[in-house]
Design a protein around this motif. Structure first.
Motif, PDB file in Angstrom:
ATOM      1  N   TYR A 142     -69.023 -18.449 -20.262  1.00  0.00           N
ATOM      2  CA  TYR A 142     -68.171 -17.708 -19.242  1.00  0.00           C
ATOM      3  C   TYR A 142     -68.511 -18.340 -17.716  1.00  0.00           C
ATOM      4  N   ASP A 163     -66.485 -21.398 -17.090  1.00  0.00           N
ATOM      5  CA  ASP A 163     -65.339 -21.183 -17.417  1.00  0.00           C
ATOM      6  C   ASP A 163     -64.622 -22.064 -18.616  1.00  0.00           C
ATOM      7  N   SER A 194     -62.283 -18.600 -20.898  1.00  0.00           N
ATOM      8  CA  SER A 194     -61.351 -17.757 -20.115  1.00  0.00           C
ATOM      9  C   SER A 194     -60.016 -17.568 -21.022  1.00  0.00           C
ATOM     10  N   ASP A 250     -65.024 -11.793 -26.696  1.00  0.00           N
ATOM     11  CA  ASP A 250     -65.850 -10.548 -26.601  1.00  0.00           C
ATOM     12  C   ASP A 250     -66.329  -9.869 -27.982  1.00  0.00           C
ATOM     13  N   SER A 310     -59.024 -21.137 -14.742  1.00  0.00           N
ATOM     14  CA  SER A 310     -58.690 -19.692 -14.505  1.00  0.00           C
ATOM     15  C   SER A 310     -57.848 -19.277 -13.104  1.00  0.00           C
TER      16      SER A 310
END
Length: 360
Positions: free
Chosen positions: A82, A85, A88, A94, A348
């Protein structure tokens, strides 16, 4: 075919390879993983987000992870990913630890993941490494309480669950795990919260239904331009105009943006867009237009807009990246963006509107 190049800053060599051999040859060994992922998206897909999990594990020190990895080790890996990046675009990041523990597959042993969204439904397609025991995955699905396909395990049918079932298995699991299809021949697993949609998406992977690249002109070209990204976001047809245009900005920003667009001579509407983050954290932006002429005419205006004020986002684009090169090739415009430092999260930042240089 018209070709036009605008170079800003550092000039780099551009090699364009025109390969023959017909559609069949292109669809086989010559595909990159990203091209294959795009080819397996349902025809109605509007937005498709890609994560090369093999590359992510290499870049975020996760190559030693496996079925026996602890929550701490998996969590530390995801934190590193994360921070860089790298994930994303993922729909399942998760849920990594719970998937690994309960299902026998997860991002720690996936080759890549593509998450396609449409107005009809959404699906995750995960290409698994050879180490994953797909027969074992189906045994796990049965044990977890999924309803087996009518034809039985190993047939490519849908293992049907529910929101309540997924929440009971582990509350950290994503809702897309409600329905699962395992395709042993392709070594692919599909996930969706919609039973009929995951079934129809599986038909695309097996070649018995129309795909996004079949249905939407320009998609294959954009996938090729993206190269072999670590992470990417594709907006099909004119969906980029809906998702990234200045329409989401406030009235004052829209007025400023309109003035800036007029100053650069105007722009043509996009007919497709890809944002592809490479291993060096540079971002390849590919824009598809209705004609070669439109693409050629849009190179300089798009480069100028990408080098100035970031209206609706604050600051300037130059605060975040420099445009190394802009070029047109047929119906596509390509911008190569280099982050000003390695902490910049360009994918992102630029995958949520408004984005002035991607406006319609």
């Amino acid at each position: 075919m018209q070709r036009r190049v605008v170079v800003v800053g550092v000039v780099i060599a551009v090699v364009v390879v025109l390969a023959g051999g017909g559609l069949l040859a292109w669809r086989t060994a010559s595909r990159t993983p990203y091209e294959q992922a795009v080819a397996w998206m349902p025809a109605e897909t509007l937005r498709a987000t890609y994560t090369d999990w093999a590359a992510v594990r290499g870049l975020a020190d996760g190559t030693d992870l496996g079925a026996a990895s602890s929550t701490r080790d998996v969590g530390s890996f995801l934190d590193r990913a994360y921070d860089q990046d790298l994930v994303s675009a993922s729909a399942v990041a998760d849920s990594t630890y719970a998937m690994n523990e309960q299902y026998g597959l997860s991002p720690v042993d996936a080759a890549w993941e593509m998450y396609g969204q449409s107005r009809e439904g959404a699906v995750v397609v995960m290409a698994m490494t050879d180490e994953v025991d797909l027969d074992g995955v189906e045994r796990n699905l049965r044990s977890l309480g999924y309803r087996a396909p009518a034809e039985g395990a190993g047939t490519g049918g849908t293992w049907a669950g529910s929101a309540d079932l997924v929440a009971t298995i582990d509350p950290s699991l994503t809702p897309v795990l409600q329905n699962v299809v395992v395709l042993p021949d392709e070594h692919v697993v599909l996930l969706s919260d919609n039973t009929s949609y995951v079934s129809s998406a599986a038909s695309v992977v097996t070649g018995s239904a129309e795909s996004l690249e079949d249905a939407t002109e320009g998609t294959a070209a954009l996938a090729e331009l993206a190269g072999e990204p670590v992470s990417a976001m594709l907006y099909a047809s004119d969906f980029a105009c809906e998702a990234l245009s200045m329409g989401s900005a406030d009235e004052e920003d829209r007025a400023v943006a309109e003035d800036l667009v007029n100053r650069v001579g105007g722009v043509s509407p996009l007919s497709g867009l890809v944002l592809a983050m490479q291993r060096d954290r540079g971002l390849t932006v590919g824009m598809h237009f209705e004609s070669d002429e439109q693409a050629s005419d849009n190179v300089e205006p798009r480069v100028r807009l990408a080098s100035g004020e970031a209206v609706g986002q604050g600051g300037t684009f130059a605060d975040r990246f420099r445009v190394r090169e802009g070029r047109s090739d047929g119906q596509e415009v390509v911008l190569d963006l280099v982050p000003v430092d390695q902490t910049q999260s360009l994918l992102s930042d630029l995958s949520q509107g408004p984005v002035l240089f991607a406006t319609c």
